[in-house]
Design an enzyme around this catalytic site. Sequence first.
Site, PDB file in Angstrom:
ATOM      1  N   GLU A 116       0.799  -1.140  -0.263  1.00  0.00           N
ATOM      2  CA  GLU A 116      -0.108   0.067   0.120  1.00  0.00           C
ATOM      3  C   GLU A 116       0.497   0.839  -0.150  1.00  0.00           C
ATOM      4  OE1 GLU A 116      -1.622  -0.170   3.965  1.00  0.00           O
ATOM      5  OE2 GLU A 116      -2.697  -2.206   3.313  1.00  0.00           O
ATOM      6  N   LYS A 118       2.691   4.447   1.943  1.00  0.00           N
ATOM      7  CA  LYS A 118       2.402   5.099   2.891  1.00  0.00           C
ATOM      8  C   LYS A 118       2.410   6.139   3.012  1.00  0.00           C
ATOM      9  CE  LYS A 118       4.414   4.712   7.239  1.00  0.00           C
ATOM     10  NZ  LYS A 118       4.179   6.201   8.104  1.00  0.00           N
ATOM     11  N   ASP A 120       0.931  10.342   4.349  1.00  0.00           N
ATOM     12  CA  ASP A 120       2.030  10.755   5.070  1.00  0.00           C
ATOM     13  C   ASP A 120       1.145  11.505   6.120  1.00  0.00           C
ATOM     14  OD1 ASP A 120       4.187  12.089   6.921  1.00  0.00           O
ATOM     15  OD2 ASP A 120       4.826  13.295   5.160  1.00  0.00           O
ATOM     16  N   TYR A 226      -6.625   1.335   6.022  1.00  0.00           N
ATOM     17  CA  TYR A 226      -5.856   0.598   5.956  1.00  0.00           C
ATOM     18  C   TYR A 226      -5.311  -0.455   6.031  1.00  0.00           C
ATOM     19  CZ  TYR A 226      -3.410   3.142  10.589  1.00  0.00           C
ATOM     20  OH  TYR A 226      -3.164   3.361  12.011  1.00  0.00           O
ATOM     21  N   LYS A 315      10.727   3.631   3.107  1.00  0.00           N
ATOM     22  CA  LYS A 315      10.157   5.074   3.289  1.00  0.00           C
ATOM     23  C   LYS A 315      11.383   5.583   2.187  1.00  0.00           C
ATOM     24  CE  LYS A 315       8.307   6.615   6.877  1.00  0.00           C
ATOM     25  NZ  LYS A 315       9.110   7.488   8.804  1.00  0.00           N
ATOM     26  N   CYS A 407      13.498  48.565  -3.989  1.00  0.00           N
ATOM     27  CA  CYS A 407      12.894  47.069  -4.393  1.00  0.00           C
ATOM     28  C   CYS A 407      14.454  47.381  -5.126  1.00  0.00           C
ATOM     29  CB  CYS A 407      11.952  47.722  -5.148  1.00  0.00           C
ATOM     30  SG  CYS A 407      11.961  46.460  -6.822  1.00  0.00           S
ATOM     31  N   CYS A 410      14.288  47.808  -9.138  1.00  0.00           N
ATOM     32  CA  CYS A 410      14.194  48.893  -9.863  1.00  0.00           C
ATOM     33  C   CYS A 410      14.640  49.937  -8.794  1.00  0.00           C
ATOM     34  CB  CYS A 410      13.075  49.428 -10.180  1.00  0.00           C
ATOM     35  SG  CYS A 410      12.142  49.685  -8.586  1.00  0.00           S
ATOM     36  N   CYS A 423       7.132  46.608  -4.241  1.00  0.00           N
ATOM     37  CA  CYS A 423       7.110  47.692  -4.966  1.00  0.00           C
ATOM     38  C   CYS A 423       6.174  48.093  -5.095  1.00  0.00           C
ATOM     39  CB  CYS A 423       8.606  47.133  -5.307  1.00  0.00           C
ATOM     40  SG  CYS A 423       9.038  48.285  -6.718  1.00  0.00           S
ATOM     41  N   CYS A 429       8.826  48.710 -13.145  1.00  0.00           N
ATOM     42  CA  CYS A 429       9.443  47.970 -12.522  1.00  0.00           C
ATOM     43  C   CYS A 429       9.842  47.330 -13.175  1.00  0.00           C
ATOM     44  CB  CYS A 429       8.593  46.996 -11.231  1.00  0.00           C
ATOM     45  SG  CYS A 429      10.028  46.280 -10.613  1.00  0.00           S
TER      46      CYS A 429
HETATM   47 ZN    ZN Z   1      10.361  47.478  -8.257  1.00  0.00          ZN
END
Ligand code: ZN
Length: 666
Positions: A116, A118, A120, A226, A315, A407, A410, A423, A429
Amino acid sequence: MSIEAKKRIDELTDAINYHNYRYYMLEDPVISDFEFDRLIKELAALENTYPQYVRDDSPSKRVGGAVSEKFGQVRHNIPMLSLDNTYSRDEVAEFDAKIKRFLGYPATEEIEYECELKFDGLAVELIYRDGIFVQGSTRGDGVTGEDVTANLKTINTIPLKLQKNIGYIEVRGEVLMDKKGFKRLNEERLKEGSSLFANPRNAASGSIRQLDPEVTSKRNLIMFAYGTGGYSKEIIFETQFEMMNFLRAAGININKNVAVVKGISGAIDFFDGVAKKRESLPFEIDGIVIKVNDLKLQERLGEISKSPRWATAYKFSAKQEVSEITGIEVSVGRTGILTPVAILKPVNIGGVVVKRATLHNQDEINKKNINIGDGVLVERSGDVIPEVVKVISKGGNSGPFKLPELCPCCGSLTVIDGAAHRCMNELSCPCQIKGTIVHFASKRAMDIEGLGEKIVDKLVEKGLIKNVADIYYLKKGDLSGLEGFGEKSEENLFNSIEKSKNISYDRFIYALGIRHVGEHIADLLVKYFGGIEGIKSAGIEELSSRFGIGEEIGKSIFNFFRTGSNTAVIERLFKAGVSPHIVNVSAYAGYGKIAGKSFIFTGGLKDFTRDEAENSVKEMGGIVEKTVKKKLDYVVAGNEPGSKYDKAVKLKLNIINEEEFKELIK
Ligand SMILES: [Zn+2]
C-alpha cells in the site's frame, strides 16, 4: 565499555524524548525524520545488547507522543502499533529474511505481500456500531488517543453510516491534506499573517487536533483506511487484501494503489513504481507499506517492541535535511511583492539537490530568526518549493535578516502591505512590467487587440517596451523582426493602439493596474474626483472614507500617485495622445466645468506650455481635440492663433482666452 554504553543510552533516551515532544506535541520538529529514525535505531541496538540499562521512560516502551489535555481520552481496545521503517533494499530484504526465519521457511520461499502507499498524515481509529460512526480518535501514544469524533465527522471521506450493517468494527486509517489544499491553506495563512504549517502532515494533524470542528471542516481533509482493529465475529476475511476490499465495499475510503505481490522482489517493484508516480499524486506519501497478506501468518508473526513483525514501512529517503544559508536573495514578483530566498549549501533531499529555499516574507524571517550564515533545517515536500523550516545553529549575524527598503529590481522605495514588502513602482519596475502591460492592454482596460502575453513577453525582452507608455512610442518596423509578426499583424496592432487612445476615464484608471483598484472602484474614483488631478490631490483619508473602500485601498491609491515614476508614465501617456474622457458628465460635482467637456488649443499660451495645458484638461476629465469640429465646448486661443481659430470663428464656437481658461481649471 559498559559505562560508555549506559551514558549513550541515557543521552539517546533524553534526545529522543525531546524530539518526540517537539514532533508530536509541538508539531515543530528540529531534526529530520531520517535523523530521528537513526537515533531510534542506535538506541534499540544498544538496549538490545545492554538490557540492564533500559530506562523506564525509554521511547522503546511506548509508541508515540502523550495525549494533549484539551480532548477527552480514548483507550484503544487493541493498541495501534507503529511500523518499523526501512530505507534501503538491503533492509527490506532483511525484513523478509527475518519473517522466513521466524516461520521456519526456506530462504527461497516467496511470501505473498500486500503493498500500500504510506500516507504522510495523522493516524486515526474510527468505531462503527451497527454501521453508524460513533467514535473517532487519534493514535496518541498507541494505547490512548484523543477523542476527535466531532472533527472527524467533518471529513467527507469518512462515512457517517456504512454501506453494510456491520455489528461492530474499528477502522484504522490516516487523515491527510492534499498538496493543493496545503498550498491554499498556507497562502491564506500568509495573508492573515498566521504562522505557516511546515508540511501537509503537520497541517492535517493541526486541523484534526482543533478545538473548533468548524475550522476542521474548512481544511478539506481526506481519510484513507489501511486496516482494522477489533471487529465482530460475523466478519470473515483471510487476507489483508480481502480486508481492504471488505472495507471498500462497506463504503470506507481505500486508496486504489493497493496490490498483492509475490516475494519481496515484487514489493520492491511496487516501491519503484510508486516512486515514479509520487510527484504526480495529489497528496504526499513518504513511501510504501509492505504487509504479509495472509492474516493467519500475521497472527503467528505477532509483534516485537510495539511494532508488528509482519509489516514494515519502506520509506523514501529523508525530505528534510540540514544545510547552511550562504546568502539571501530578494526577488520581485509580477505584483511587486518582495520574496526572500535562501541560497543554501547544496544538499540532497530525497534525491533532489536543493540549493535554494523560500523564506516567504519578513514576518516569517523574524519568527524563525533567520540570517545569512545560519545552520538550518530544510524541507522539500513533493512539488512544493523547498523551504527553511527553522534555524538549528546561529551563524555570525545576530538577529533576523532585514528585507531591503528599496526594490532590488528598480531601486524605488518599498511599502509594507500586510505581511509583504511591495514595490510600488507598478508602471516601470522591470520585474512587474510584463504583468502590468498585459493588464493595461487587456480587453476590459485599454482593449489593445493583438497585445497579448506572448507579444508583450517578446517586446519587453527585446527592450522595445519598458513601461505602458512605450506602447504608444512604438514605431513602424519595430515589430517586423519579431517571430510570428507579419506586416498585416503589425498594421492591426498599430490600429488598435491608435484606437485605444480614445478611452473612457474609468477604464483608463483601471488599466493603470493600481493595486486593489478594479473596474468598480475605478468608476467610483472617476465619478467623484473627475480625473487624475483630483485623485492625485486627495489624501488617504478622503480616498478611503468617500466610498467606504477601506484604508488599504485608499493607501494603495495614494502611494501609487506619490511614486514619481508612475506619474511620469501617466504624463508620457497623455503626451502620446492618450485622451481619456468622461462619459457621464452629470456625475461630477467638482470638475463640472472641465469634466466631459471638449477643448482645442490654438496659439501660444503665456503661463503654460501646450502640453501642460492639455494635460490639465485631461487630468480633470476633459477631452482634448486636435481638429476643429462643430461640437467643441471650448476653443482656447493664445497668442497668434492659427487656422483653427478662423474655423472656430466661422463655426461660432465658444472661444476663450488664457485668463478665462485659468479661471476654468482653478
Ligand atoms: Zn521595483
